[in-house]
Design an enzyme around this catalytic site. Structure first.
Site, PDB file in Angstrom:
ATOM      1  N   ASP A 208       0.812  -1.217   0.000  1.00 43.30           N
ATOM      2  CA  ASP A 208       0.000   0.000   0.000  1.00 43.30           C
ATOM      3  C   ASP A 208       0.847   1.269   0.000  1.00 43.30           C
ATOM      4  OD1 ASP A 208      -2.076  -1.688   0.081  1.00 43.30           O
ATOM      5  OD2 ASP A 208      -2.832  -1.090   2.065  1.00 43.30           O
TER       6      ASP A 208
ATOM      7  N   SER B 105     -36.290  -6.016 -17.195  1.00 38.19           N
ATOM      8  CA  SER B 105     -36.089  -6.924 -16.066  1.00 38.19           C
ATOM      9  C   SER B 105     -36.120  -8.357 -16.584  1.00 38.19           C
ATOM     10  CB  SER B 105     -37.135  -6.681 -14.999  1.00 38.19           C
ATOM     11  OG  SER B 105     -38.402  -6.696 -15.587  1.00 38.19           O
TER      12      SER B 105
ATOM     13  N   LYS C 243     -27.079 -14.368 -10.027  1.00 38.05           N
ATOM     14  CA  LYS C 243     -27.947 -13.195 -10.015  1.00 38.05           C
ATOM     15  C   LYS C 243     -27.523 -12.333  -8.831  1.00 38.05           C
ATOM     16  CE  LYS C 243     -32.673 -11.553 -10.546  1.00 38.05           C
ATOM     17  NZ  LYS C 243     -32.461 -10.322  -9.851  1.00 38.05           N
TER      18      LYS C 243
ATOM     19  N   LYS D 176     -29.002 -17.419 -19.770  1.00 39.86           N
ATOM     20  CA  LYS D 176     -29.214 -16.648 -21.001  1.00 39.86           C
ATOM     21  C   LYS D 176     -28.823 -17.507 -22.190  1.00 39.86           C
ATOM     22  CE  LYS D 176     -27.771 -12.527 -18.514  1.00 39.86           C
ATOM     23  NZ  LYS D 176     -26.735 -11.520 -18.265  1.00 39.86           N
TER      24      LYS D 176
ATOM     25  N   CYS E  23     -55.115   9.655  17.026  1.00 36.96           N
ATOM     26  CA  CYS E  23     -54.165   8.597  17.375  1.00 36.96           C
ATOM     27  C   CYS E  23     -52.781   8.971  16.858  1.00 36.96           C
ATOM     28  CB  CYS E  23     -54.636   7.284  16.742  1.00 36.96           C
ATOM     29  SG  CYS E  23     -53.499   5.920  16.999  1.00 36.96           S
TER      30      CYS E  23
HETATM   31  S1  IVH Z   1     -29.330  -9.536 -17.285  1.00 37.97           S
HETATM   32  C1  IVH Z   1     -32.752  -7.935 -19.908  1.00 37.97           C
HETATM   33  N1  IVH Z   1     -27.766 -10.740 -15.558  1.00 37.97           N
HETATM   34  O1  IVH Z   1     -31.644  -8.565 -12.192  1.00 37.97           O
HETATM   35  C2  IVH Z   1     -32.396  -7.923 -18.488  1.00 37.97           C
HETATM   36  N2  IVH Z   1     -29.376  -9.200 -14.731  1.00 37.97           N
HETATM   37  O2  IVH Z   1     -34.504  -8.972 -12.695  1.00 37.97           O
HETATM   38  C3  IVH Z   1     -30.943  -7.778 -18.327  1.00 37.97           C
HETATM   39  N3  IVH Z   1     -29.302  -8.904 -12.297  1.00 37.97           N
HETATM   40  O3  IVH Z   1     -32.307  -5.400 -13.502  1.00 37.97           O
HETATM   41  C4  IVH Z   1     -30.480  -8.251 -17.046  1.00 37.97           C
HETATM   42  N4  IVH Z   1     -27.648 -10.308 -11.920  1.00 37.97           N
HETATM   43  O4  IVH Z   1     -30.246  -5.639 -12.076  1.00 37.97           O
HETATM   44  C5  IVH Z   1     -28.774  -9.869 -15.730  1.00 37.97           C
HETATM   45  N5  IVH Z   1     -26.299 -11.869 -14.174  1.00 37.97           N
HETATM   46  C6  IVH Z   1     -27.291 -10.989 -14.334  1.00 37.97           C
HETATM   47  C7  IVH Z   1     -27.888 -10.304 -13.251  1.00 37.97           C
HETATM   48  C8  IVH Z   1     -28.935  -9.420 -13.492  1.00 37.97           C
HETATM   49  C9  IVH Z   1     -28.507  -9.450 -11.375  1.00 37.97           C
HETATM   50  C10 IVH Z   1     -30.399  -7.951 -12.016  1.00 37.97           C
HETATM   51  C11 IVH Z   1     -30.420  -6.750 -12.901  1.00 37.97           C
HETATM   52  C12 IVH Z   1     -31.780  -6.680 -13.523  1.00 37.97           C
HETATM   53  C13 IVH Z   1     -32.554  -7.603 -12.655  1.00 37.97           C
HETATM   54  C14 IVH Z   1     -33.635  -8.250 -13.480  1.00 37.97           C
END
Ligand code: IVH
Length: 673
Positions: A33, A82, A115, A286, A431
């Protein structure tokens, strides 16, 4: 122009950036550091001597700056959507089956990721330099948190490698569990409020108008997506590319095939969850190929090619010590279970809600029982059920009204009306619990938006008799405020400023702020649009009221009852005489959609009906249920109904979804000027 000094500055910046990356992203520093500090100070000194060589991407400019009066607004280039959720294996099977069928493929390759349980953020880089950071907001527009985000060590101010043009990186800002513990310990030592969980701590730290505070909190970041011209290939390839640009991506990600691959990953992550340095609330699947993602498209406000598979809520057993009642804004008595403290998924729980007497009866919850407590994410813990085997002899069913024939706060009678599930205190604003809640609601962000008027302060103001109705807020004086607990000169001044600026509001906010039963934000907007003035609203009868979109007889009656109470009228008059005002209808809408009526038909793909409606309303327009000659625009999604034909027959303006989004964006950007 390159000179020996500018070269030195350049090489110091590169070196410091690399050490930042090793420290924050790789968690693997290669110098002590003290050596880092020396390099940093050397760069600071050179930049001080040569102000002309300062650039915004210098690592010395991460320390935060003067507080902002408020956050600016940023309109997202593409909406921040979302994810749909899956809560069971069956739902994961369905997800995979829908994709295979739609794409006519036997097996799908998926990118799998944690997530992250934080908050979504969008980062815009131009020619590799961080220009802008925005929160998700309502998905269409977010808050400009650029200054705050610049203080997050893990987020590069400049992307590694050569870049031209614009790249938007999306990901999640979060707080590591260890940093959260440290922050809460410090909060405790200072006698300040602790945060409930790392996500709240991250959100509270990021949304600071004073970025110097953000700089002191240790926030982290993981990217999960990006948008730029010519983005091809796969999600996993993109993650690799982001990694090469020194953008943090989680190493817990992977690529799998088919449902079995998805479920193996889910199980593995569930095992790992506790040991991870950050909180996750599930995993995300995905379709890996961008081309196939495109082919799947979007439904409502979520992609069809991705899903969030959520972990089941966490549960624990404990003893029910007692049941008390909490009195809410409308006088409802909510039974609250007092529990022997127990850890549920790492959080100590000692209270849980029991909702109402029906719920207590249905679950047959009795004092002394061993109960199952559940905690899911942010929601208040609840009691799932009782372990009957462990019930003690002689226990009796619990009756809330028997325990509380009168309100525990004010002593007024408690009644339970026919057809209602909740028992209620009849004390009204007599109240103090209801008074406090009414004032907190009045001041809340979506109502009058009085920043800084929190629970602790309202408790004191009401208990000391300084504020009995919302109108009293507008008579508060600095000296008195400054003398309250945890208040000083400065915070008193800030609060008075906030109270002062709340005077300029909108009619809809004001109606909502009054806290009339059953009148939420959206009904308040409808009422404001329909009646246009307080005078007209106050004198509206049942028929006038039910003529308003979404107002039925119950809501209408509750509005009539509210205005029939003399003290409510007195409070409204006092508020108005103390300077609360809003633009007259018609001119209120500097907004571009003012007075325009929309009809929606068919399925929109980028957002839900509700979102489209609230978007239109926030811009001053109205949404009607049926097409008439008075309709200005008919917005058509997939498979539009007969409204579409009628619109054509009437020669109305018809917009497809793309044209609608264009219109909305144009109006928004016009407004944000
Ligand atoms: S992809 C089209 N990947 O979850 C939506 N989202 O419920 C694109 N999130 O608003 C999101 N981890 O804030 C994606 N590995 C991940 C994620 C993620 C957390 C959150 C994100 C989004 C929400 C959707």
């Amino acid at each position: 122009m390159s000179s020996p000094v500018s070269e030195k500055i350049d090489s110091l910046r590169k070196e410091i950036n690399l050490h930042n990356y090793r420290y924050y992203v790789l968690d693997n520093p290669s110098i002590p550091d003290a050596e880092y500090d020396r390099l940093f100070r050397e760069l600071q000194a050179l930049e001080r001597e040569h102000p002309d060589l300062r650039t915004p991407d210098s690592p010395t400019l991460r320390i935060g700056s003067q507080p902002l009066p408020e956050f600016g607004e940023i309109v997202h280039k593409a909406p921040m959507l979302s994810l749909n959720n899956a809560f069971s294996e069956d739902e994961v099977f369905d997800f995979d089956r829908r994709i295979r069928e739609r794409l006519a493929l036997d097996e799908i390759e998926y990118a799998v990721e944690p997530k992250f349980d934080g908050l979504a953020i969008s980062l815009t880089y131009v020619d590799g330099v961080l220009k802008q950071a925005a929160t998700r907001g309502d998905g269409f527009r977010g808050e400009d948190v650029t200054l705050n985000v610049r203080t997050i060590g893990a987020i590069p101010l400049r992307l590694e490698g050569n870049h031209s043009g614009e790249v938007e990186i999306r990901g999640e800002v979060l707080m590591l569990k260890s940093d959260f513990e440290m922050l809460n310990r410090a909060q405790r030592d200072r006698g300040e409020k602790e945060f409930a969980n790392p996500r709240n701590a991250a959100a509270g730290s990021l949304r600071q108008l004073d970025s110097r505070i953000t700089a002191k909190r240790r926030l982290s970041f993981f990217a999960y997506g990006a948008l730029f011209q010519g983005m091809t290939g796969t999600q996993s390839g993109l993650m690799k590319r982001l990694q090469d640009w020194h953008v943090p991506v989680s190493k817990e990600r992977g690529v799998v095939k088919g449902v079995s691959g998805l479920l193996d990953y889910f199980n593995a992550m569930q095992q790992k969850r506790k040991g991870l340095p950050f909180e996750i609330d599930g995993v995300v699947y995905k379709v890996n190929s961008f081309e196939l993602q495109e082919a799947m498209g979007y439904v409502s406000r979520a992609p069809r090619f991705a899903v969030a598979h959520k972990f089941p809520p966490e549960e624990a057993l404990t003893e029910l010590l007692g049941i008390d009642a909490q009195v809410g804004r409308t006088g409802a008595l909510t039974p609250v279970a007092r529990l022997k403290p127990v850890s549920v998924g790492g959080v100590i729980v000692s209270n849980a809600t029991l909702h109402n007497q029906d719920e207590i009866d249905r679950k047959d919850v009795r004092i002394g029982d061993t109960v199952i407590v559940r905690r899911a994410g942010d929601v208040i813990p609840e009691i799932v059920g009782v372990v009957l085997d462990k019930r003690m002899e002689g226990s009796e069913p619990f009756d809330l009204q028997k325990k509380y024939p009168v309100c525990p706060i004010c002593g007024s009678h408690v009644v339970k009306l026919e057809g209602e599930v909740q028992a209620r205190c009849t004390g009204g604003l007599y109240c103090s619990a209801q008074r406090k809640e009414a004032i907190l609601h009045f001041a809340s962000r979506r109502a009058m938006d009085i920043d800084g008027l929190g629970e602790k302060l309202v408790d004191q103001l009401v208990e000391k008799g300084m504020v009995n109705t919302p109108a009293d807020l507008y008579l508060l004086e600095k000296d008195v405020l400054a003398g309250l607990d945890r208040m000083g000169e400065k915070s008193a001044e800030n609060l008075l400023d906030a109270i002062e600026s709340s005077k300029e509001t909108t009619f809809a906010r004001f109606i909502y702020a009054l806290g009339i039963r059953h009148v939420g934000e959206s009904t308040a907007k409808d009422l404001a649009g329909h009646f246009g003035s307080m005078e007209a609203l106050q004198h509206a009868g049942l028929e006038d009221l039910t003529a308003v979109q979404d107002v039925g007889p119950v809501v209408a009656q509750s509005i009539i009852d509210f205005f029939a109470e003399r003290h409510n009228i007195e409070v409204i008059d006092a508020l108005l005489s103390r300077g609360i005002s809003w633009p007259e209808s018609g001119q209120s809408e500097r907004t571009g959609l003012s007075g325009k009526t929309f009809v929606l038909t068919g399925t929109l793909s980028a957002f839900s009906r509700e979102e489209a409606r609230s978007k239109i309303e926030s811009l001053g327009g109205k949404v009607a249920g049926s097409v008439s000659a008075k309709t200005d625009f008919v917005v058509t999604g997939e498979n539009p109904g007969s409204k579409y034909e009628k619109a054509l027959a009437l020669g109305l303006k018809v917009l497809n979804e793309g044209e609608f989004i264009e219109l909305v964006s144009a109006v928004q950007s016009q407004e944000s000027k």
